[in-house]
Design a protein around this motif. Sequence first.
Motif, short mmCIF file in Angstrom:
data_model
loop_
_atom_site.label_atom_id
_atom_site.label_comp_id
_atom_site.label_asym_id
_atom_site.label_seq_id
_atom_site.Cartn_x
_atom_site.Cartn_y
_atom_site.Cartn_z
N ILE A 1 -10.04 -0.84 5.25
CA ILE A 1 -8.79 -0.69 6.01
C ILE A 1 -7.65 -0.70 4.99
O ILE A 1 -7.59 -1.59 4.13
CB ILE A 1 -8.61 -1.88 6.98
N GLY B 1 -10.38 -5.41 4.36
CA GLY B 1 -11.10 -5.43 5.62
C GLY B 1 -11.97 -4.18 5.63
O GLY B 1 -11.54 -3.12 5.18
N ASP C 1 0.89 -1.17 0.00
CA ASP C 1 0.00 0.00 0.00
C ASP C 1 0.92 1.21 0.00
O ASP C 1 1.54 1.53 1.02
CB ASP C 1 -0.88 0.02 1.25
N THR D 1 -7.65 -8.55 11.01
CA THR D 1 -8.98 -7.93 11.15
C THR D 1 -9.79 -8.62 12.25
O THR D 1 -10.44 -7.97 13.07
CB THR D 1 -9.73 -8.01 9.80
N GLU E 1 -13.52 -9.04 7.36
CA GLU E 1 -12.42 -9.23 6.42
C GLU E 1 -12.97 -9.65 5.06
O GLU E 1 -13.68 -10.65 4.95
CB GLU E 1 -11.43 -10.28 6.96
N LYS E 2 -12.65 -8.88 4.06
CA LYS E 2 -12.99 -9.16 2.65
C LYS E 2 -14.42 -9.67 2.46
O LYS E 2 -14.64 -10.79 2.01
CB LYS E 2 -11.97 -10.15 2.08
C1 G1P Z 1 -4.70 -7.02 4.19
C2 G1P Z 1 -5.74 -7.04 5.31
C3 G1P Z 1 -7.01 -6.29 4.88
C4 G1P Z 1 -6.62 -4.88 4.44
C5 G1P Z 1 -5.56 -4.93 3.34
C6 G1P Z 1 -5.04 -3.53 3.02
O1 G1P Z 1 -5.17 -7.78 3.11
O2 G1P Z 1 -6.06 -8.38 5.64
O3 G1P Z 1 -7.92 -6.23 5.95
O4 G1P Z 1 -7.78 -4.21 3.98
O5 G1P Z 1 -4.42 -5.69 3.77
O6 G1P Z 1 -4.18 -3.55 1.93
P1 G1P Z 1 -4.20 -8.28 1.90
O7 G1P Z 1 -4.19 -7.16 0.91
O8 G1P Z 1 -2.87 -8.52 2.51
O9 G1P Z 1 -4.84 -9.50 1.37
#
Ligand code: G1P
Length: 296
Positions: free
Chosen positions: A204, A172, A134, A232, A191-192
Amino acid sequence: MAKKKVSKAVFPAAGLGTRFLPATKASPKEMLPIVDKPMIQYAVEEAQACKINEYIVITGKSKRAIEDHFDIAWELEENLKSKGKQVILDEIQQLSQHQFAYIRQGLPLGLGHAILCAKPFVKDEPFAVILSDDIIDPDDNLLKDMIKIHNKHQATVLALQKVPMSEIHRYGVIAGKEVGKNLFRISDMVEKPKQSAAPSDMAIIGRYILTPDIFTILEKTPPGKGGEIQLTDAIKTMLKKKPVYGFLFEGNRYDGGDKVGYLQATVELALKNPGVKEQFKKYLVSRMPSIIEKEK
Ligand code: G1P
């Protein structure tokens, strides 16, 4: 009890990076460059800007390049010195000035499990979690603002961003009440979720300030979405006992884990990079008319 400052950051980096294969077959996703720096360096610099000075990287297979990147590179440094390339030498030396710890997450058991791996290093302090894919525009102060909120409330703080409902299943998602400008007291998290089950359009994003009681909760958190231990889910358990806040970020974020997001980050950060921006802008301006023409 004396308030503890946020002085440690955890960088989960054990993921397989499957969305970037074959580029990530033998090299870590976190080392993919945006202009001239790997993604994880932007994340580390964000922590540095907040006076966080201990970095804990959760790694896995094929991730050694991350350790090398933040280590002294004696031969390279000597070579740059002998050629009088002082500016880049300073930049390279800056990379190995900080204290890094590396922990291997042997099995892909999820983000929650990755954070739990950091427990022996974080101990009993609040800490930041930075997901390096991110990418936050370096001119924005997201993490600084989150630390201010944490210092005021002594609570866990998550970064939020409004996303289109068609993309909500990738994140999330929270429900909450606005208690200050862009500040939400969170009441629920999923979550998702499927679009139809999402409690809001507030996702999130990959910045968290966590209080250390998250570790005991994570130890008891069963696997959730995708059979993984989800951060989450653990924060959802926490918010049943104490306040958890979300800070709605209105600045620029790019999803570096997605090919289009990665390309957007590259373009936007190139347009801010003093070394390339003028030339790159000229290129884009000259290319645009023919792209627009073809799209018609
Ligand atoms: C993770 C978290 C998710 C969040 C996201 C942000 O997911 O589990 O809650 O919204 O990062 O980038 P991932 O992208 O690692 O699957």
